[in-house]
Design a protein around this motif. Structure first.
Motif, PDB file in Angstrom:
ATOM      1  N   HIS A  50      26.206  39.233  39.689  1.00 13.98           N
ATOM      2  CA  HIS A  50      25.847  38.041  38.955  1.00 13.98           C
ATOM      3  C   HIS A  50      25.830  36.858  39.910  1.00 13.98           C
ATOM      4  O   HIS A  50      26.485  36.849  40.925  1.00 13.98           O
ATOM      5  CB  HIS A  50      26.835  37.789  37.812  1.00 13.98           C
TER       6      HIS A  50
ATOM      7  N   LEU B 278      39.815  38.303  33.340  1.00 20.09           N
ATOM      8  CA  LEU B 278      38.714  37.626  34.006  1.00 20.09           C
ATOM      9  C   LEU B 278      38.843  37.692  35.528  1.00 20.09           C
ATOM     10  O   LEU B 278      37.844  37.845  36.235  1.00 20.09           O
ATOM     11  CB  LEU B 278      38.638  36.173  33.539  1.00 20.09           C
TER      12      LEU B 278
ATOM     13  N   HIS C 290      30.794  33.379  29.236  1.00 20.25           N
ATOM     14  CA  HIS C 290      30.683  34.809  28.934  1.00 20.25           C
ATOM     15  C   HIS C 290      30.628  35.561  30.256  1.00 20.25           C
ATOM     16  O   HIS C 290      29.604  35.578  30.929  1.00 20.25           O
ATOM     17  CB  HIS C 290      29.451  35.106  28.088  1.00 20.25           C
ATOM     18  N   ALA C 291      31.749  36.159  30.621  1.00 19.80           N
ATOM     19  CA  ALA C 291      31.838  36.882  31.892  1.00 19.80           C
ATOM     20  C   ALA C 291      31.008  38.145  31.834  1.00 19.80           C
ATOM     21  O   ALA C 291      30.827  38.741  30.768  1.00 19.80           O
ATOM     22  CB  ALA C 291      33.287  37.236  32.204  1.00 19.80           C
TER      23      ALA C 291
ATOM     24  N   VAL D 254      32.398  33.330  37.872  1.00 21.59           N
ATOM     25  CA  VAL D 254      33.188  33.277  36.649  1.00 21.59           C
ATOM     26  C   VAL D 254      34.088  32.048  36.669  1.00 21.59           C
ATOM     27  O   VAL D 254      34.346  31.435  35.625  1.00 21.59           O
ATOM     28  CB  VAL D 254      34.012  34.562  36.492  1.00 21.59           C
TER      29      VAL D 254
ATOM     30  N   ASN E  55      34.946  32.741  26.475  1.00 19.04           N
ATOM     31  CA  ASN E  55      36.171  32.754  27.278  1.00 19.04           C
ATOM     32  C   ASN E  55      36.885  31.408  27.218  1.00 19.04           C
ATOM     33  O   ASN E  55      38.117  31.345  27.174  1.00 19.04           O
ATOM     34  CB  ASN E  55      35.840  33.094  28.729  1.00 19.04           C
TER      35      ASN E  55
ATOM     36  N   GLY F 207      36.068  39.083  38.032  1.00 18.11           N
ATOM     37  CA  GLY F 207      35.324  37.889  38.386  1.00 18.11           C
ATOM     38  C   GLY F 207      35.147  37.602  39.856  1.00 18.11           C
ATOM     39  O   GLY F 207      34.477  36.628  40.213  1.00 18.11           O
TER      40      GLY F 207
ATOM     41  N   VAL G 271      35.148  27.525  33.760  1.00 16.98           N
ATOM     42  CA  VAL G 271      35.217  28.962  33.481  1.00 16.98           C
ATOM     43  C   VAL G 271      33.911  29.396  32.841  1.00 16.98           C
ATOM     44  O   VAL G 271      33.447  28.770  31.877  1.00 16.98           O
ATOM     45  CB  VAL G 271      36.393  29.284  32.530  1.00 16.98           C
ATOM     46  N   ARG G 272      33.312  30.423  33.359  1.00 15.56           N
ATOM     47  CA  ARG G 272      32.063  30.927  32.780  1.00 15.56           C
ATOM     48  C   ARG G 272      32.319  31.389  31.350  1.00 15.56           C
ATOM     49  O   ARG G 272      33.258  32.140  31.089  1.00 15.56           O
ATOM     50  CB  ARG G 272      31.538  32.080  33.627  1.00 15.56           C
TER      51      ARG G 272
ATOM     52  N   THR H 184      29.159  40.766  44.093  1.00 15.76           N
ATOM     53  CA  THR H 184      28.962  40.886  42.661  1.00 15.76           C
ATOM     54  C   THR H 184      27.494  40.762  42.338  1.00 15.76           C
ATOM     55  O   THR H 184      26.709  40.171  43.073  1.00 15.76           O
ATOM     56  CB  THR H 184      29.740  39.789  41.928  1.00 15.76           C
TER      57      THR H 184
END
Length: 405
Positions: free
Chosen positions: A23, A143, A206-207, A27, A95, A147, A203-204, A21
């Motif tokens: 990022h 997600l 803003h995914a 996530v 989220n 994610g 939990v992130r 990924t």
């Protein structure tokens, strides 16, 4: 066949390696993944609690069988509304807030159903619980589908397998304590939602948008986007209709062809168990094979098993096979949908809502067809629907594949 064909271009020096990924922040943390799986156990249990509670509901409120069945219908209506409502907030609201409000709505609805003094209020509570159910179903599926990079398909199958665990445990719990104690079970369920709120910090908020493993080679042309979405929706509606159709009519069909009521009930339980097992089994397979290949094999195997179910001696085993093959379709299709229709942000919500609608519509539609053709034709009717699922899958493979320049 790899799940992630990549364009043949020389990567820049700073590009990440394939199948990772883009990022850095995950996530989900590991505790949040575990809590999400627990959340799916709870939504699976909630959906499965209404049916076993019907005898007690009829006695308590003086209901007819069809009126008592409205509890599950209200839950599904709330579920569809929850998917569509929380999809509108996705990307605008964090989220964590979406998931927290969903858990609270589901807990409040379950408690309200347990404590409702009359049937109209119980239906309103079921609607409220369904609203939270839809938010959790949509939010976590969405997600998980973006994610985990190339592991998203595997993780989605694991997540949805926990739904099956809940669907098995819910009726078992009602059976153990007695249907007359359904209020206590719903209250326990409501309280079990609350600890999950503590895990939402993992939990992130803003995914990221779908990226990383979204290959240009499997993006449909803009002019075909509507057709692709339509066929995806068709695939989801029909396969959930088969899932609900087998679950609802397998006992009746088996009794009609000579099996006892106990054997028919056991075979139906095995069908649901095989759906759960199938999702766990396909998780490692999804790391090596494409979603398209998995769904094609699933639809073909499901069709073959339904045809075999028309043979009385093979029917119980064939229905177990249907459960095994149908298991991966729902979770495996979501990452494929996200890869092929990145322009359509609401595509995931559309197919999840459609799948719920398919579950609602399957009963009356199949019931009417059985009135015309007889109970013995149940597997053949479902096999015809399964053949349509296979045709839809093959069409999607052709429509979403373009040649690499």
């Amino acid at each position: 066949m790899s799940d992630h064909p990549t364009a043949q271009r020389a990567p820049a020096a700073t590009s990440p390696p394939p199948n990772t990924t883009l990022h850095t922040a995950p996530v989900f943390t590991t505790p949040a993944v575990a809590a999400s799986c627990a959340g799916f156990v709870l939504i699976g249990a909630l959906q499965a609690l209404y049916g076993p509670a019907i005898p007690a509901l009829r006695q308590e409120f003086g209901l007819s069988p069809s009126t008592a069945g409205l509890g599950l219908s209200a839950h599904f209506v709330g579920g569809v509304a929850g998917v569509l409502l929380f999809d509108r907030r996705y990307g605008r609201t964090s989220n964590r807030r979406i998931l927290a409000s969903s858990y609270l709505l589901m807990a409040a609805g379950a408690a309200g159903f347990a404590l409702a003094p009359n049937w109209p209020l119980a239906l309103l509570a079921a609607l409220l619980a369904g609203l939270g159910f839809g938010g959790i179903d949509y939010g976590l599926n969405q997600l998980f589908s973006i994610g985990f990079g190339h592991r998203s398909t595997a993780m989605l199958n694991i997540l949805n397998a926990h739904f099956g665990i809940g669907a098995i445990l819910g009726p078992a719990l009602i059976g153990a304590v007695g249907a007359e104690h359904y209020p206590a079970v719903f209250l326990i369920f409501a309280l079990a939602n609350l600890p999950l709120l503590l895990c939402l910090r993992g939990v992130r908020d803003h995914a990221p948008p779908p990226s990383g493993d979204r290959p240009s080679t499997s993006t449909p042309l803009r002019r075909s986007l509507t057709s692709v979405l339509t066929v995806f929706v068709t695939l989801y509606v029909l396969h959930v209709g088969i899932e609900a159709g087998v679950g609802g009519w397998e006992p009746t069909h088996l009794e009609t062809i000579g099996y006892g009521a106990g054997a028919a009930a056991t075979a139906t339980s095995v069908y649901w168990l095989m759906m759960t097992v199938g999702r766990f089994l396909v998780a490692p397979i999804a790391l090596r094979f494409s979603a398209q290949a998995i769904i094609t094999v699933s639809c073909a195997g499901m069709t073959a098993c339904l045809l075999l179910a028309a043979v009385p001696d093979l029917a119980p085993y064939a229905y177990a096979g249907v459960g095994l093959f149908i298991a991966p379709i729902f979770p495996t299709g979501l990452p494929w949908l996200n890869r092929t229709t990145p322009q359509a942000r609401r595509a995931g919500a559309l197919v999840i809502a459609a799948s719920m609608a398919g579950g609602v519509a399957a009963g009356p539609a199949l019931g009417k067809a059985i009135e015309w053709s007889g109970v013995r034709t149940v597997p053949l009717l479902l096999a015809a629907v399964s053949t349509t699922c296979l045709a839809a899958t093959l069409w999607l493979i052709r429509a979403t594949h373009t040649k690499t320049p």
